[in-house]
Design a protein around this motif. Structure first.
Motif, PDB file in Angstrom:
ATOM      1  N   VAL A 198       0.875  -1.188   0.000  1.00  7.64           N
ATOM      2  CA  VAL A 198       0.000   0.000   0.000  1.00  7.64           C
ATOM      3  C   VAL A 198       0.906   1.230   0.000  1.00  7.64           C
ATOM      4  N   PRO A 199       0.686   2.189  -0.906  1.00  6.39           N
ATOM      5  CA  PRO A 199       1.528   3.392  -0.889  1.00  6.39           C
ATOM      6  C   PRO A 199       1.370   4.138   0.449  1.00  6.39           C
ATOM      7  N   SER A 200       2.482   4.554   1.037  1.00  7.37           N
ATOM      8  CA  SER A 200       2.363   5.200   2.357  1.00  7.37           C
ATOM      9  C   SER A 200       1.727   6.582   2.242  1.00  7.37           C
ATOM     10  N   ALA A 201       1.696   7.144   1.034  1.00  3.33           N
ATOM     11  CA  ALA A 201       0.857   8.326   0.769  1.00  3.33           C
ATOM     12  C   ALA A 201      -0.051   7.942  -0.399  1.00  3.33           C
ATOM     13  N   PRO A 202      -1.347   8.005  -0.264  1.00  2.00           N
ATOM     14  CA  PRO A 202      -2.100   8.601   0.841  1.00  2.00           C
ATOM     15  C   PRO A 202      -2.258   7.708   2.070  1.00  2.00           C
ATOM     16  N   GLY A 203      -1.789   6.472   2.039  1.00  2.00           N
ATOM     17  CA  GLY A 203      -1.862   5.651   3.244  1.00  2.00           C
ATOM     18  C   GLY A 203      -3.213   5.000   3.472  1.00  2.00           C
ATOM     19  N   VAL A 204      -3.624   4.975   4.725  1.00  2.00           N
ATOM     20  CA  VAL A 204      -4.820   4.199   5.105  1.00  2.00           C
ATOM     21  C   VAL A 204      -5.791   5.079   5.889  1.00  2.00           C
ATOM     22  N   LEU A 205      -7.010   4.553   6.030  1.00  2.00           N
ATOM     23  CA  LEU A 205      -7.991   5.151   6.944  1.00  2.00           C
ATOM     24  C   LEU A 205      -7.863   4.390   8.257  1.00  2.00           C
ATOM     25  N   ARG A 206      -7.697   5.108   9.366  1.00  2.00           N
ATOM     26  CA  ARG A 206      -7.530   4.389  10.643  1.00  2.00           C
ATOM     27  C   ARG A 206      -8.660   4.738  11.604  1.00  2.00           C
ATOM     28  N   LEU A 207      -9.241   3.697  12.187  1.00  2.00           N
ATOM     29  CA  LEU A 207     -10.343   3.822  13.139  1.00  2.00           C
ATOM     30  C   LEU A 207      -9.880   3.161  14.431  1.00  2.00           C
ATOM     31  N   SER A 208      -9.740   3.933  15.476  1.00  2.00           N
ATOM     32  CA  SER A 208      -9.199   3.334  16.703  1.00  2.00           C
ATOM     33  C   SER A 208     -10.016   3.775  17.900  1.00  2.00           C
ATOM     34  N   PHE A 209     -10.275   2.832  18.778  1.00  2.00           N
ATOM     35  CA  PHE A 209     -11.035   3.187  19.982  1.00  2.00           C
ATOM     36  C   PHE A 209     -10.449   2.508  21.205  1.00  2.00           C
ATOM     37  N   VAL A 210     -10.941   2.894  22.367  1.00  3.77           N
ATOM     38  CA  VAL A 210     -10.522   2.263  23.625  1.00  3.77           C
ATOM     39  C   VAL A 210     -11.778   1.907  24.421  1.00  3.77           C
ATOM     40  N   HIS A 211     -11.581   1.530  25.686  1.00  7.98           N
ATOM     41  CA  HIS A 211     -12.692   0.987  26.486  1.00  7.98           C
ATOM     42  C   HIS A 211     -13.831   1.970  26.706  1.00  7.98           C
ATOM     43  N   TYR A 212     -13.551   3.287  26.655  1.00  9.04           N
ATOM     44  CA  TYR A 212     -14.632   4.235  26.978  1.00  9.04           C
ATOM     45  C   TYR A 212     -15.592   4.481  25.810  1.00  9.04           C
ATOM     46  N   THR A 213     -15.298   3.877  24.682  1.00 10.92           N
ATOM     47  CA  THR A 213     -16.176   4.017  23.509  1.00 10.92           C
ATOM     48  C   THR A 213     -17.474   3.229  23.756  1.00 10.92           C
ATOM     49  N   SER A 214     -18.596   3.769  23.250  1.00  4.79           N
ATOM     50  CA  SER A 214     -19.891   3.110  23.508  1.00  4.79           C
ATOM     51  C   SER A 214     -20.359   2.329  22.279  1.00  4.79           C
ATOM     52  N   LYS A 215     -21.297   1.442  22.515  1.00  7.98           N
ATOM     53  CA  LYS A 215     -21.916   0.670  21.428  1.00  7.98           C
ATOM     54  C   LYS A 215     -22.591   1.638  20.439  1.00  7.98           C
ATOM     55  N   GLU A 216     -23.205   2.705  20.976  1.00  7.08           N
ATOM     56  CA  GLU A 216     -23.880   3.692  20.114  1.00  7.08           C
ATOM     57  C   GLU A 216     -22.861   4.364  19.183  1.00  7.08           C
TER      58      GLU A 216
END
Ligand SMILES: Cc1ncc(COP(=O)(O)O)c(C=O)c1O
Length: 415
Positions: free
Chosen positions: A384-402
């Motif tokens: 994968v070309p490092s530009a434009p790269g990737v879409l990153r979605l990151s969460f931790v424990h405080y994230t809700s189901k909603e």
């Protein structure tokens, strides 16, 4: 003592979210935060500790007057309490400005003791912080060997590591998990192999620690690093260094600090307020523990319980996101799609510009990131070309189901 998953108490998300002032901010209301791997929200305890230091003790710490004595005590207790949580000795905790700066200092400290032709191992799975500073040592005659990822899965194979270790190998730097593929490496097994070969292990835990602080002794890491600003805390780099290792490498601080073990690797001098505010990270872990579990006097046990609580919650929320992505033919998921083997840092290669998608996600009140996240070597290795790269979605424990639902709906409309 380890709590097994079925024994975990119900996760009280309402309680958790009251510990983060960001969730009460009108400006953030309705916004779902999915760039936690870039930097998390700070816990209330962290903010309180920073405020306390700046308002009550902003004098020269350790001087002989009450405000200075208290300031010094707060800094010392941050070291002690972090050490307890991480299950290392107090003088094995080093607090510097950032992980990148800590690895930079380490590379200089180690280099002074090595000879031309000595070898080190780096990966192409790491963030540049635990890669470039080591690779640069090639200019001084050090042989750098690369432990390379599988280009399809982005994972590291232990058999490849065995092939790279020689009698001249001094050190191996690798991530606990990557900030792109999210897969958790078997750190304890890797450190064991390195230890048996007399090779120092340097583990970048920046992407792992936000999902629960580790028991560093159980992992067997000689050096373990993480960034507190991604771990609900202040902007600070945390590094544990096995005492004997720290004493064996060159002092990087003023000459007269050579004998002071927690100063040797912090040439800039500590940021007093940020050091003291590290208490806030441990206060938060203790608050979560005491709300969910019976009391326990051992801080490493409290930390381990909270770690498991967070991981169970995160895995439950990660599953529907991975299921959704599995059904899409227009995205490539980098890394495994099993929530049990990875952290919730999910990088995608979409069929159009990741930045355009992140920008459109913002119109759905979803905060996400696009780019290479300083892991260009890994992204390129996966084709994968490092530009434009990737879409990153990151969460931790405080994230809700909603919020996960909000993300999935927004992705459905933008991908
Ligand atoms: C996996 C990983 N390692 C290291 C770093 C560098 O951390 P710092 O910003 O504290 O230098 C980052 C920052 O994004 C990271 O994601």
């Amino acid at each position: 003592m380890t709590v097994s998953a079925p024994d975990l108490p119900p996760f009280d998300l309402d309680f958790i979210r009251t510990q983060f002032p960001a969730f009460d901010q009108p400006t953030l209301d309705g916004w779902a935060f999915f760039e936690n791997a870039g930097g998390s929200y700070a816990s209330r305890q962290t903010v309180d500790r920073l405020t306390q230091f700046y308002t009550e003790t902003k004098v020269q710490p350790y001087a002989p007057y009450p405000a200075a004595i208290l300031g010094g005590q707060l800094m010392d207790s941050a070291h002690e309490r972090l050490a307890g949580a991480l299950n290392v000795a107090t003088d094995e905790v080093h607090l510097g400005p950032s992980t990148s700066q800590n690895t930079y200092v380490l590379a200089h400290a180690f280099r002074e003791g090595w000879s031309e032709g000595d070898e080190i191992i780096v990966t192409n799975q790491d963030h540049e912080a635990n890669s470039g500073v080591w690779r640069r040592l090639v200019d001084g005659g050090i042989t750098v060997r690369q432990w390379a990822v599988d280009p399809i899965t982005g994972t590291l194979d232990l058999a490849d590591l065995d092939e790279l270790i020689s009698e001249r190998t001094k050190l191996a730097a690798f991530p606990h998990c990557s900030n792109v593929v999210g897969h958790e490496n078997p750190v304890a097994e890797i450190c064991k192999r390195l230890f048996e070969a007399d090779v120092i292990s340097v583990v970048d835990g920046v992407s792992a620690a936000p999902h629960g602080l580790p028991d560093v002794s159980a992992l067997g890491a000689d050096i373990y690093l993480f960034s507190a600003y991604k771990t609900w805390g202040p902007h600070q780099g945390v590094m544990t260094v096995r005492r004997a290792v720290c004493q064996s490498i060159a002092n990087q601080s003023h000459w007269f600090n050579d004998g002071e073990i927690t100063k040797r690797l912090i040439p800039a001098g500590p940021d007093h307020a940020q050091v003291a505010a590290m208490n806030g990270v441990v206060d938060y872990i203790d608050a979560v523990h005491d709300h969910h579990f019976d009391p326990h006097s051992n801080p490493a046990v409290r930390c381990d319980r909270v770690h498991q609580l967070f991981r169970a919650q995160e895995q439950e929320l990660l599953a529907p996101l991975l299921d959704f992505l599995d059904q899409r033919v227009d995205v490539r998921l980098l890394g495994p799609n099993d929530p049990a083997t990875r952290v919730p840092t999910v990088a995608l290669v979409p069929s159009r510009s990741p930045l355009d998608i992140a920008t459109e996600l913002a119109t759905h009140k979803v905060m996400a990131g696009a780019g290479n996240f300083y892991a260009g070597r890994l992204i390129e290795a996966m084709g994968v070309p490092s530009a434009p790269g990737v879409l990153r979605l990151s969460f931790v424990h405080y994230t809700s189901k909603e919020e996960i639902d909000q993300l999935i709906n927004a992705l459905d409309q933008t991908l």
